[in-house]
Structure formats: structure tokens, C-alpha cells
Design a protein around this motif. Structure first.
Motif, mmCIF file in Angstrom:
data_model
loop_
_atom_site.group_PDB
_atom_site.id
_atom_site.type_symbol
_atom_site.label_atom_id
_atom_site.label_comp_id
_atom_site.label_asym_id
_atom_site.label_seq_id
_atom_site.Cartn_x
_atom_site.Cartn_y
_atom_site.Cartn_z
ATOM 1 N N PRO A 168 10.102 -3.125 -3.686
ATOM 2 C CA PRO A 168 11.065 -3.832 -2.844
ATOM 3 C C PRO A 168 11.320 -3.126 -1.509
ATOM 4 O O PRO A 168 11.560 -1.927 -1.459
ATOM 5 N N GLY A 169 11.207 -3.896 -0.429
ATOM 6 C CA GLY A 169 11.421 -3.374 0.915
ATOM 7 C C GLY A 169 10.171 -2.814 1.569
ATOM 8 O O GLY A 169 10.129 -2.657 2.786
ATOM 9 N N ASP A 170 9.135 -2.509 0.774
ATOM 10 C CA ASP A 170 7.871 -2.026 1.341
ATOM 11 C C ASP A 170 7.121 -3.190 1.977
ATOM 12 O O ASP A 170 7.317 -4.358 1.615
ATOM 13 N N ALA A 171 6.234 -2.872 2.912
ATOM 14 C CA ALA A 171 5.525 -3.915 3.642
ATOM 15 C C ALA A 171 4.073 -3.537 3.879
ATOM 16 O O ALA A 171 3.678 -2.382 3.711
ATOM 17 N N TYR A 172 3.287 -4.512 4.288
ATOM 18 C CA TYR A 172 1.884 -4.297 4.656
ATOM 19 C C TYR A 172 1.566 -5.156 5.872
ATOM 20 O O TYR A 172 2.230 -6.153 6.142
ATOM 21 N N TYR A 173 0.533 -4.742 6.612
ATOM 22 C CA TYR A 173 0.048 -5.482 7.777
ATOM 23 C C TYR A 173 -1.382 -5.030 8.013
ATOM 24 O O TYR A 173 -1.637 -3.832 8.128
ATOM 25 N N PHE A 174 -2.346 -5.968 8.063
ATOM 26 C CA PHE A 174 -3.745 -5.580 8.235
ATOM 27 C C PHE A 174 -4.582 -6.713 8.808
ATOM 28 O O PHE A 174 -4.157 -7.868 8.835
ATOM 29 N N ASP A 175 -5.785 -6.363 9.239
ATOM 30 C CA ASP A 175 -6.788 -7.308 9.720
ATOM 31 C C ASP A 175 -7.431 -7.937 8.487
ATOM 32 O O ASP A 175 -8.040 -7.235 7.668
ATOM 33 N N SER A 176 -7.311 -9.243 8.340
ATOM 34 C CA SER A 176 -7.782 -9.946 7.143
ATOM 35 C C SER A 176 -9.298 -10.022 7.033
ATOM 36 O O SER A 176 -9.817 -10.468 6.010
ATOM 37 N N ARG A 177 -10.009 -9.572 8.065
ATOM 38 C CA ARG A 177 -11.471 -9.510 7.961
ATOM 39 C C ARG A 177 -11.890 -8.353 7.067
ATOM 40 O O ARG A 177 -13.036 -8.288 6.633
ATOM 41 N N THR A 178 -10.963 -7.441 6.784
ATOM 42 C CA THR A 178 -11.208 -6.358 5.829
ATOM 43 C C THR A 178 -10.982 -6.914 4.424
ATOM 44 O O THR A 178 -9.936 -7.529 4.173
ATOM 45 N N PRO A 179 -11.937 -6.733 3.512
ATOM 46 C CA PRO A 179 -11.749 -7.263 2.150
ATOM 47 C C PRO A 179 -10.429 -6.776 1.554
ATOM 48 O O PRO A 179 -10.088 -5.594 1.656
ATOM 49 N N HIS A 180 -9.686 -7.717 0.906
ATOM 50 C CA HIS A 180 -8.376 -7.361 0.378
ATOM 51 C C HIS A 180 -8.062 -8.124 -0.906
ATOM 52 O O HIS A 180 -8.644 -9.171 -1.180
ATOM 53 N N ARG A 181 -7.102 -7.568 -1.641
ATOM 54 C CA ARG A 181 -6.744 -8.102 -2.959
ATOM 55 C C ARG A 181 -5.306 -7.703 -3.279
ATOM 56 O O ARG A 181 -4.832 -6.653 -2.851
ATOM 57 N N PHE A 182 -4.611 -8.541 -4.077
ATOM 58 C CA PHE A 182 -3.237 -8.269 -4.503
ATOM 59 C C PHE A 182 -3.162 -8.389 -6.023
ATOM 60 O O PHE A 182 -3.737 -9.308 -6.601
ATOM 61 N N ARG A 183 -2.410 -7.468 -6.659
ATOM 62 C CA ARG A 183 -2.290 -7.484 -8.120
ATOM 63 C C ARG A 183 -0.888 -7.045 -8.523
ATOM 64 O O ARG A 183 -0.413 -5.987 -8.095
ATOM 65 N N GLN A 184 -0.211 -7.857 -9.341
ATOM 66 C CA GLN A 184 1.118 -7.505 -9.836
ATOM 67 C C GLN A 184 0.991 -6.334 -10.798
ATOM 68 O O GLN A 184 0.101 -6.301 -11.641
#
Length: 188
Positions: free
Chosen positions: A155-171
Motif C-alpha cells: 500500500p502506497g508504493d508505486a511503479y512507472y516504466f516504459d511498457s516496451r520493456t517486458p513486464h508482469r504483475f502477480r498478487q
């Protein structure tokens, strides 16, 4: 994995707009067109560019001709405020992605309210698309992988990146994770 191109998004949005104007669900159009429901869904989400023959069969189910289809102009959505129940669900399974606005044509940004149920994941194949994206974790924890970098955010943490870089999200962790994110241009 490349998710979408602007041309595929426009074709998909045009198909969805015309299908909805005809009062047809994806299933009803698929049945009338003799194509799988998943094909309609993939085209509308910009993840599939159909062959001319497949598109022609689909358009006959609306019915509309190819030239009328490609000359149809999509009007940008003019709505300013959105009630929670009017957000557009574009996720599936344990991953809810509720989009602000149903029609992103002419818009420069996509905003999502993301909910990751326990164990939810965007998938083993990482996303890649032409955009920048950022978000803030509202509750729970999510592991974000961007290229060779990986971090668990709370909670309260953030991210910001160039989406051309491979990325993934996992709970991860014992509670559902909620994130508010934005992507510009809206190519996800």
C-alpha cells in the motif's frame, strides 16, 4: 508478447461499436457469423487481426458491408464522470481490470482499477506494448517484474516504466491486491 497495435485497437473498437449498435452480444454475433465467440472477443480487444474472409463473415452477421465498416467513424466518448458500476470490465478470471470509459478512441490515456484475487497473475508470458504506464498500490501486495527487475509493492508504493520493456504483475500475500494504474497511449 506484443499485446496490440493502434490499428488492431481501432478495428476492434469499430467492430464492438457496430455490434453494440446492432443490439448483439459477442455470442449472438459469433453464432450468426459462424465464428468462435473467442474470435470476436480477441478482435474487439485488439489482440487479433482477422483475415478478410473472417471479417466479412462477421460483418454479414451485423449486417454491414466492408466498405461501410471501414468508412464508419467512431465518435470519441464525451463522458466526464463515471459511476463505479459504469467502469468497463476488461479482465478475466482472478484479475479484474475495470477501465474508466468504454470507448478510448481519441483518448490519450487509459486508467484502470485493478483487483488481483489471491494468486492472480497477468500470466507467464510478459506483456510488451508501445506506451508508458504507472500505478499506485491501494491495498494488498503485488510483485511487479519489469525486464530483469522485480519488486514486491505494498500500500502506497508505486511503479512507472516504459511498457516496451517486458513486464508482469502477480498478487502475493494473504489479501486481495488493489491498484489504480494509467497507461499512455492506451495500447494495453
Amino acid at each position: 508478447m506484443k499485446n496490440t497495435s493502434q490499428e488492431d485497437l481501432t478495428l476492434g473498437l469499430r467492430l464492438r461499436t457496430l455490434r453494440e449498435r446492432a443490439g448483439l452480444s459477442q455470442r449472438a454475433l459469433a453464432k450468426k457469423s459462424d465464428v468462435p465467440n473467442s474470435t470476436i472477443s480477441l478482435i474487439e480487444s485488439g489482440k487479433m487481426n482477422p483475415s478478410v474472409g473472417a471479417l466479412r463473415r462477421i460483418l454479414q452477421g451485423i449486417p454491414i458491408g466492408m466498405s461501410d465498416f471501414f468508412s464508419f467513424e467512431i465518435e470519441p466518448e464525451q463522458t466526464v464522470f463515471y459511476a463505479a458500476e459504469n467502469l468497463t470490465e476488461i479482465g478475466k478470471g482472478g484479475l479484474s481490470l475495470r477501465q474508466v470509459g468504454s470507448n478510448l478512441h481519441g483518448r490519450a490515456m487509459m486508467i484502470l482499477q485493478e483487483t488481483y484475487e489471491l494468486g492472480a497473475d497477468t500470466g507467464r508470458v510478459m506483456y510488451v506494448h508501445e506506451a508508458e504506464e504507472g500505478g499506485i498500490v491501494i491495498s494488498g501486495r503485488v510483485e511487479v517484474t519489469v525486464g530483469d527487475q522485480r519488486k514486491v509493492l505494498g500500500p502506497g508504493d508505486a511503479y512507472y516504466f516504459d511498457s516496451r520493456t517486458p513486464h508482469r504483475f502477480r498478487q502475493v500475500g494473504p489479501e486481495v491486491c488493489r491498484v489504480v494504474s494509467a497507461c499512455t497511449p492506451p495500447t494495453f
